[in-house]
Structure formats: structure tokens, C-alpha cells
Motif scaffolding. Structure first.
Motif, PDB file in Angstrom:
ATOM      1  N   ASP A  62      -3.871  19.488  -1.229  1.00 54.88           N
ATOM      2  CA  ASP A  62      -3.952  18.508  -1.224  1.00 54.88           C
ATOM      3  C   ASP A  62      -3.810  17.967  -2.603  1.00 54.88           C
ATOM      4  OD1 ASP A  62      -3.678  15.613  -0.086  1.00 54.88           O
ATOM      5  OD2 ASP A  62      -5.937  15.228   0.548  1.00 54.88           O
ATOM      6  N   PRO A  63      -2.340  18.245  -2.712  1.00 55.00           N
ATOM      7  CA  PRO A  63      -1.862  17.642  -4.058  1.00 55.00           C
ATOM      8  C   PRO A  63      -1.810  15.766  -3.900  1.00 55.00           C
ATOM      9  CG  PRO A  63       0.155  17.963  -3.214  1.00 55.00           C
ATOM     10  CD  PRO A  63      -0.654  18.830  -2.041  1.00 55.00           C
ATOM     11  N   LYS A  64      -2.758  15.771  -5.389  1.00 57.85           N
ATOM     12  CA  LYS A  64      -2.613  14.661  -6.034  1.00 57.85           C
ATOM     13  C   LYS A  64      -1.536  13.319  -7.041  1.00 57.85           C
ATOM     14  CE  LYS A  64      -6.610  13.826  -2.842  1.00 57.85           C
ATOM     15  NZ  LYS A  64      -6.295  13.392  -1.613  1.00 57.85           N
ATOM     16  N   PRO A  65      -1.229  12.513  -7.042  1.00 56.91           N
ATOM     17  CA  PRO A  65      -1.354  11.936  -8.685  1.00 56.91           C
ATOM     18  C   PRO A  65      -1.756  11.505  -9.254  1.00 56.91           C
ATOM     19  CG  PRO A  65      -0.787  10.011  -6.820  1.00 56.91           C
ATOM     20  CD  PRO A  65      -1.486  11.261  -6.113  1.00 56.91           C
ATOM     21  N   THR A  66      -1.092  11.972 -10.507  1.00 56.53           N
ATOM     22  CA  THR A  66      -1.889  11.506 -12.105  1.00 56.53           C
ATOM     23  C   THR A  66      -1.426  10.224 -12.620  1.00 56.53           C
ATOM     24  OG1 THR A  66      -0.853  12.973 -13.396  1.00 56.53           O
ATOM     25  CG2 THR A  66      -2.799  14.348 -11.808  1.00 56.53           C
ATOM     26  N   TRP A 107       1.181  -0.583 -16.828  1.00 59.99           N
ATOM     27  CA  TRP A 107      -0.026  -0.187 -16.234  1.00 59.99           C
ATOM     28  C   TRP A 107       0.517   1.156 -16.801  1.00 59.99           C
ATOM     29  CZ3 TRP A 107       1.861   2.274 -12.458  1.00 59.99           C
ATOM     30  CH2 TRP A 107       2.455   1.468 -10.779  1.00 59.99           C
ATOM     31  N   PRO A 108      -0.372   2.491 -16.580  1.00 60.73           N
ATOM     32  CA  PRO A 108      -0.158   3.811 -16.798  1.00 60.73           C
ATOM     33  C   PRO A 108       0.413   4.715 -15.821  1.00 60.73           C
ATOM     34  CG  PRO A 108      -2.349   3.389 -17.484  1.00 60.73           C
ATOM     35  CD  PRO A 108      -1.829   2.192 -16.621  1.00 60.73           C
ATOM     36  N   THR A 109       1.804   5.398 -16.396  1.00 65.57           N
ATOM     37  CA  THR A 109       3.102   5.446 -15.605  1.00 65.57           C
ATOM     38  C   THR A 109       1.766   6.249 -14.602  1.00 65.57           C
ATOM     39  OG1 THR A 109       5.008   4.952 -16.893  1.00 65.57           O
ATOM     40  CG2 THR A 109       4.706   7.269 -15.054  1.00 65.57           C
ATOM     41  N   ILE A 110       2.322   6.771 -13.531  1.00 70.69           N
ATOM     42  CA  ILE A 110       1.723   7.871 -12.063  1.00 70.69           C
ATOM     43  C   ILE A 110       2.644   9.128 -11.650  1.00 70.69           C
ATOM     44  CG2 ILE A 110       0.856   8.284  -9.869  1.00 70.69           C
ATOM     45  CD1 ILE A 110      -0.360   4.851 -10.053  1.00 70.69           C
ATOM     46  N   THR A 111       2.025   9.451 -12.144  1.00 74.01           N
ATOM     47  CA  THR A 111       3.105  10.730 -12.315  1.00 74.01           C
ATOM     48  C   THR A 111       2.624  11.825 -11.229  1.00 74.01           C
ATOM     49  OG1 THR A 111       2.927  11.804 -14.635  1.00 74.01           O
ATOM     50  CG2 THR A 111       3.702  13.054 -13.078  1.00 74.01           C
ATOM     51  N   PHE A 112       3.373  12.276 -10.577  1.00 73.70           N
ATOM     52  CA  PHE A 112       3.285  12.416  -9.201  1.00 73.70           C
ATOM     53  C   PHE A 112       3.555  14.644  -8.708  1.00 73.70           C
ATOM     54  CE2 PHE A 112       3.551   8.274  -7.964  1.00 73.70           C
ATOM     55  CZ  PHE A 112       2.973   8.250  -6.652  1.00 73.70           C
ATOM     56  N   PRO A 113       2.642  15.688  -8.493  1.00 76.41           N
ATOM     57  CA  PRO A 113       2.852  17.096  -8.756  1.00 76.41           C
ATOM     58  C   PRO A 113       4.132  17.417  -7.462  1.00 76.41           C
ATOM     59  CG  PRO A 113       0.476  15.829  -7.378  1.00 76.41           C
ATOM     60  CD  PRO A 113       1.928  14.564  -7.210  1.00 76.41           C
ATOM     61  N   GLN A 114       4.856  16.373  -7.652  1.00 75.22           N
ATOM     62  CA  GLN A 114       6.100  17.457  -6.885  1.00 75.22           C
ATOM     63  C   GLN A 114       7.229  15.838  -6.391  1.00 75.22           C
ATOM     64  OE1 GLN A 114       6.288  20.076  -6.974  1.00 75.22           O
ATOM     65  NE2 GLN A 114       4.337  21.442  -6.778  1.00 75.22           N
ATOM     66  N   ILE A 162       2.360  -0.657  -2.133  1.00 77.58           N
ATOM     67  CA  ILE A 162       2.820  -0.034  -0.874  1.00 77.58           C
ATOM     68  C   ILE A 162       2.803   1.236  -0.958  1.00 77.58           C
ATOM     69  CG2 ILE A 162       5.146  -1.343  -2.539  1.00 77.58           C
ATOM     70  CD1 ILE A 162       5.097   1.170  -5.184  1.00 77.58           C
ATOM     71  N   VAL A 163       3.273   2.580  -0.243  1.00 79.79           N
ATOM     72  CA  VAL A 163       3.045   3.593  -0.131  1.00 79.79           C
ATOM     73  C   VAL A 163       5.141   4.550  -0.118  1.00 79.79           C
ATOM     74  CG1 VAL A 163       3.198   5.400   1.339  1.00 79.79           C
ATOM     75  CG2 VAL A 163       2.006   2.849   2.250  1.00 79.79           C
ATOM     76  N   ILE A 164       4.049   6.216  -1.299  1.00 75.49           N
ATOM     77  CA  ILE A 164       4.939   6.669  -1.971  1.00 75.49           C
ATOM     78  C   ILE A 164       4.684   8.021  -0.824  1.00 75.49           C
ATOM     79  CG2 ILE A 164       5.016   8.135  -3.927  1.00 75.49           C
ATOM     80  CD1 ILE A 164       6.499   4.883  -4.244  1.00 75.49           C
ATOM     81  N   ALA A 165       5.760   8.323  -1.097  1.00 76.40           N
ATOM     82  CA  ALA A 165       5.571   9.732  -0.775  1.00 76.40           C
ATOM     83  C   ALA A 165       6.540  10.618  -1.381  1.00 76.40           C
ATOM     84  CB  ALA A 165       6.758   9.848   1.497  1.00 76.40           C
ATOM     85  N   PHE A 166       5.131  12.200  -1.328  1.00 80.77           N
ATOM     86  CA  PHE A 166       5.779  13.026  -2.047  1.00 80.77           C
ATOM     87  C   PHE A 166       6.512  14.019  -0.969  1.00 80.77           C
ATOM     88  CE2 PHE A 166       1.500  12.114  -2.758  1.00 80.77           C
ATOM     89  CZ  PHE A 166       1.457  13.628  -3.284  1.00 80.77           C
ATOM     90  N   LYS A 167       6.904  15.061  -2.296  1.00 76.93           N
ATOM     91  CA  LYS A 167       7.215  16.397  -1.933  1.00 76.93           C
ATOM     92  C   LYS A 167       5.548  17.690  -1.420  1.00 76.93           C
ATOM     93  CE  LYS A 167      11.486  16.941  -0.741  1.00 76.93           C
ATOM     94  NZ  LYS A 167      12.317  17.385   1.204  1.00 76.93           N
ATOM     95  N   GLY A 168       5.183  18.333  -0.709  1.00 76.28           N
ATOM     96  CA  GLY A 168       4.065  18.505  -0.049  1.00 76.28           C
ATOM     97  C   GLY A 168       4.291  20.656  -1.453  1.00 76.28           C
TER      98      GLY A 168
END
Length: 602
Positions: free
Chosen positions: A174-178, A256-263, A278-284
Motif C-alpha cells: 500500500d504505497p504512500k506518497p511522501t 507547500w512542500p511538493t508531494i512525491t508519489f511512489p509511482q 482533490i483526489v490523485i490516483a497513482f499506479k500500484g
């Protein structure tokens, strides 16, 4: 701007038309049809002077109350046996639904490879050479690598997909954005050009100034998406590849600090919720066939992360290679190939599933959100009863409030407006198209657009795009539907059609020799964007809905950055509080720094 070979152009309006010479185009994700030649206007199926295929005996789009069924009887004129006369589903033989001009839909870049395409040209045939040449190449490559490493440069081999790019990345259930420092913070410390040149140098009197300019993050050869652009108060937020960045609208400084997603980011809601989220979808995963199934809620004002969760598929053929996200109030609809999952925005709880119906013959095939939740159903594939349906769903329960059925061969291609509901349909076999306005809260047709023109809004062209909405260059208010005419070159026109009759109410021409696109309606006036040329900048204009319809300039963009502005081939634009924003929607893996976002103001 050009389309790749054998790809359709994008969405349009008017009575259905025949295609240009040269064969049938492929079904588009929102293609602009090419209208009939001047002097040959067509009535819609609800037009009283000439009965259309859905009303052979009286005015009205579908119904004949004096006879059974909306589609008529085989012994008489009806939608499947229409009289040979003009009508939306059986027009005269004339130029047809897909315009042939170069164009883009959330446009495709003519001079650079599409994202997902190769970043470098192929080697000439026979360039592999014999063993001697290969040995020489290895020696030279090793020497270059040694020099680069000595200079502090790290080499990375990037393959055709992210599987090669990230083989060392550990799998996450369950990857989490950082959060991280942005690649290009906009204060001169990033890898962009801020602080290195004055983009306002030589600005002429009356021209707006460049408020700030951002360059895109580096991406691998397979490219990446950059969906969504949101203006929330004093903050502008942009998604790009694996990052979500926020900037002060006046200065471009990091909000605000940039959010980096795992994928890779693969989808995003087009609008923010009422609470500015908003909602962001990213690859699993890292593979090229990874599912677009990881969701993360973001607060636009603060960058704070809300709930995040994966969304599972709901059947054997319910693929989620690409997802679509749509808001309606506190409901988020996550669309996939053959289903949709409705989640509560406030806590992520599942509300309902939009699944197949009629013993599996009808499958959800697209969603649109906003003031209503609309769902397209694809029914009876490859059977005599094959057809499309459109439903309005209760966003809390998923119950169908009404269902609109269309005849066989007619595909619900795009929804150009949710409220009022305006539907764009295409018929690939007949090479025709149709635009219908539905009555509020009903499946009944209110009117159809009647025009001798062809039109060219800009819509997504990906075959994986499951969203029904998202076209730029078309908008509506309570009275009119606004759309841009399709011109092969030079100035076009914006035409206002009455929602009540489908007839043209008025039109106005672009003030310069470039394309003009309707964006939104504010304070009773239409706001439009006049496209730039390589040597002349774009502008934002206002067009009064009544009285004189002459475009009045709201913001004249500076000519000094016309090359940058015209270089946003795949783009999203917005005009908010006197400031104009333009950003890319896809990033290629080609060499060189690419554009991300540009802001103008006074």
C-alpha cells in the motif's frame, strides 16, 4: 497541431454529418465533426419542419405517443427505418463528423513524441555492425561512462517501461506518497530557468507580465502524465509525473512542500470538492501494466493528506489500467473498464458499486461528474440489440434516476455539459454524429444542435480514457451552448446555440488570425482563450451574451514569451481572478527540459 496517423480528431457539435473522403475514422474520445458545406443546414430530429428519424409523424426527438415504442414500427419511418431526408441520424450525404485539420485534444504534440512513445529515434538499419563495431561501441561507452562518473554524473539505463527504470525499488502493498523539496521550486534554486533570464524583458505597453514559469520534472523514456490544474484561493496546484506541487499565484514561490508519489500519477479529479480537496490516483506498481488503483486525498490549501486507499477491480474483465475520477458533492466515483466504485469523500467509505446489469449484457463504460453523476452503459456488444445508454445516478445510493437508450450503432462519445446535459454521439458505421440536449431531470431530448458548420473542441484522445467529460473549448450556461468552429487555418468563430431550439443564436469571430476557444461563463459573459502563434502571444477575451458580441480583451499575453506559450501542445488553461494559467497535461521522455506551467497577470 497534428494527430498521429490514423487517429481521429476531437469533439464537435451539430447535426450528424458524413465523413471526409478517404475512409472511416476510428471512434474518437471526443472528436470534432466536420459539418456540411455552407448552404446545407440540417434540421434536428426534433425540428418541426422536417420530421427526423425519431419522429416520422410529428415533432419530438424520440416519442410518438400515438404509436408504441420510441423507435417506431418496421412498416413505417422510424429510427431504424428513417425516411430519406435530413435528420440527426440520417443526414444528406455531405462532409462528415471528423474534422481533418491538425489539432489536439488536451492536445497532442506535433513536434515531439507522444508521452509513452520512444524518447529517441531508432537507429538506422544495419547500424548494429559486426563484432568489431560492437567491441568499439562497448569501449567508447565504457570510456564515456568513466568520464561522467568522474565528473559526478550517475548513469541510469531506462527501458521501455518503468519496470526497467525501478528494478531496485522494493514492492509496497500500500504505497504512500511522501513530501519532498520540489524539483523546481521557482526561487532559482531548482533545475529550471527561474533567475537565469528575465521573461518580462522587452514587454510592450498594454501587455500582461509573466508572473512565473515552471519547467517539468525529468521523466523516463516512457513519459508521464500531468493531469489536473487547480487554482484554490492564492495557491495554484499542478500534478506532474510523480509529483504534486503548489505555487503562490502571484509569485510562483512554493506554497507547500511538493508531494512525491511512489509511482506514476495516472488520474486526478478535474475539479476540487466544495472543501477544496482533490483526489490523485497513482499506479500500484512499477511495471508498464501496473493498475491505476491507488487513491490519495489532498487538501489544496495546505497540502495535507487525507485518506488514501487502493480500489479493487470488481470482475474478470474489470481492468483498471486507467481510471477516471469524478466528484458529485461528497461522492467520488472511481471508474474502470466495466464498473465503478463510489466512495464517500469525507472518509473513503464505499457507498455503492456501479456494476453490469441485464444479466451481464450492459456494462458501465464511463462517468461524468459535477452537479450530476452520469454513467454511460455499453449494452449487448456484438448482438442485434447492441446499443449505448446514459443514466443519471443518485450519488448516495447509485439508483438510476433516469435511463436514456440510443439506437444501435450510436455511441455516447462525450458529455460536453453535465448540467445542462449535452451529449455528443457518433455512429462509426454511418460516419455521422449527433449532439443532443436533454431535458432537466429526464431522458427526453430537449433539442439538437442544427448547423452547417463543423466544430472542434479539444478532448482527450486516449483509448484508455474512461471519463465522459473533460473537453476543453466547449461550455454552456442556462441559455446557450458555446462551441468553436473548425477552421483549417486562421481565425475561427464561436457560435452560441439556443438550448431550447438547437438553433444558432449568434456568433463572433476571433479578433486575430488564430483559433478562439470558449472556456467558461462568468457574470453573464463568455470568457474565451485566443490561441497564440509562434511569433504572437495569446489573449483572454470576454464576449457579452447579449447586445454586441465583439470580443473585448481582458488580458493580452506578452509577445516575448509567445514561443513558450505556443509550445504547450498538450495543455490545460484557466482564467481566475485576472490571471491566466496554462500547463501541460503530458510529459514526454525526450531529451531537453520541458514546460510545466506558465502564469500571466497584470
Amino acid at each position: 497541431m497534428t494527430q498521429p496517423p490514423n487517429q481521429p480528431p476531437h469533439g464537435g457539435f451539430g447535426a450528424p454529418q458524413d465523413p471526409p473522403p478517404g475512409g472511416a475514422p476510428q471512434p474518437p474520445a471526443g472528436p470534432p465533426p466536420q459539418g456540411p458545406p455552407p448552404g446545407q443546414p440540417q434540421p434536428g430530429y426534433g425540428y418541426p419542419q422536417a420530421p427526423g428519424p425519431y419522429a416520422p409523424q410529428q415533432p419530438g426527438p424520440y416519442g410518438q405517443p400515438q404509436q408504441p415504442g420510441p423507435y417506431g414500427q418496421p412498416q413505417q419511418a422510424g429510427p431504424y427505418n428513417p425516411p430519406q431526408q435530413p435528420g440527426p441520424y440520417n443526414p444528406p450525404q455531405q462532409p462528415g463528423p471528423y474534422a481533418t485539420q491538425p489539432q489536439h485534444g488536451y492536445a497532442q504534440a506535433p513536434t515531439q513524441p507522444q508521452f509513452g512513445g520512444p524518447g529517441m529515434p531508432p537507429a538506422p538499419a544495419g547500424s548494429g555492425g559486426g563484432p568489431g563495431k560492437r567491441k568499439l561501441i562497448v569501449i567508447v561507452a565504457a570510456a564515456v561512462a568513466a568520464l561522467l562518473v568522474a565528473g559526478g554524473v550517475t548513469l541510469a539505463v531506462v527501458g521501455g517501461d518503468d519496470g526497467d527504470e525501478k528494478k531496485s525499488v522494493a514492492k509496497e502493498k500500500d504505497p504512500k506518497p511522501t513530501e519532498s523539496a520540489p524539483v523546481n521550486p521557482g526561487d532559482g534554486s531548482g533545475d529550471g530557468k527561474e533567475g537565469k533570464e528575465d521573461l518580462n524583458e522587452g514587454r510592450k505597453p498594454g501587455e500582461a507580465k509573466v508572473l512565473w514559469y515552471k519547467e517539468a520534472p525529468k521523466v523516463p523514456g516512457s513519459g508521464g502524465d500531468a493531469p489536473g490544474m487547480w487554482i484554490e484561493g492564492d495557491i495554484a496546484v499542478k500534478a506532474a509525473y510523480k509529483e504534486l506541487s503548489a505555487y503562490d499565484v502571484k509569485t510562483g514561490k512554493v506554497a507547500w512542500p511538493t508531494i512525491t508519489f511512489p509511482q506514476k500519477i495516472c488520474a486526478a479529479t478535474q475539479q476540487a470538492s466544495d472543501k477544496g480537496k482533490i483526489v490523485i490516483a497513482f499506479k500500484g506498481g512499477v511495471k508498464s501494466d501496473a493498475k491505476c488503483n491507488q487513491l490519495q486525498v489532498i487538501d489544496l490549501k495546505t497540502g495535507a493528506k487525507g485518506w488514501g486507499k487502493p480500489v479493487k477491480e470488481e470482475g474478470l474483465f474489470d481492468f483498471s489500467m486507467q481510471s477516471s475520477l469524478a466528484f458529485v458533492g461528497d461522492t467520488l466515483m472511481v471508474g474502470r473498464d466495466q464498473s465503478g466504485t463510489a466512495l464517500r469523500m469525507s472518509d473513503g467509505k464505499q457507498l455503492f458499486l456501479a456494476k453490469k446489469k441485464d444479466e451481464g449484457s450492459c456494462f458501465p463504460a464511463g462517468f461524468a461528474g459535477g452537479k450530476k453523476l452520469l454513467m454511460k452503459l455499453s449494452c449487448g456488444a456484438s448482438t442485434p440489440t447492441e446499443h449505448d445508454e446514459l443514466q443519471q445516478l443518485d450519488p448516495k445510493t447509485g439508483k438510476a434516476l433516469w435511463t436514456k437508450k440510443f439506437p444501435k450503432g450510436w455511441k455516447v462519445n462525450k458529455v460536453y455539459s453535465v448540467s445542462p446535459t449535452v451529449v455528443y454521439l457518433t455512429n462509426e458505421d454511418k460516419k455521422k454524429w449527433n449532439i443532443s440536449v436533454l431535458k432537466e431531470g429526464s431522458d427526453e431530448t430537449r433539442s439538437e444542435v442544427i448547423s452547417k458548420d463543423g466544430f472542434a473542441p479539444e478532448c482527450g484522445s486516449s483509448i484508455l480514457d474512461r471519463g465522459l467529460d473533460g473537453c476543453m473549448g466547449v461550455t454552456a450556461d442556462d441559455s446557450y451552448l458555446y462551441l468553436p468552429t473548425d477552421e483549417k487555418s486562421g481565425a475561427n468563430q464561436i457560435v452560441a446555440f439556443s438550448l431550447a431550439t438547437g438553433k444558432e443564436a449568434w456568433r463572433t469571430k476571433s479578433p486575430v488570425d488564430e483559433k478562439m476557444l470558449p472556456l467558461k461563463v462568468e457574470d453573464g459573459a463568455l470568457v474565451a482563450y485566443v490561441s497564440p502563434a509562434y511569433t504572437s502571444a495569446g489573449r483572454v477575451v470576454s464576449i457579452a451574451a447579449s447586445g454586441s458580441h465583439t470580443p473585448k480583451t481582458l488580458l493580452q499575453n506578452p509577445s516575448g514569451t509567445s514561443k513558450i506559450e505556443s509550445g504547450f501542445y498538450s495543455k490545460d488553461v484557466d482564467y481566475v481572478d485576472g490571471r491566466f494559467y496554462i500547463s501541460t497535461t503530458s510529459i514526454t521522455g525526450s531529451t531537453g527540459q520541458q514546460k510545466l506551467m506558465l502564469a500571466y497577470g497584470k
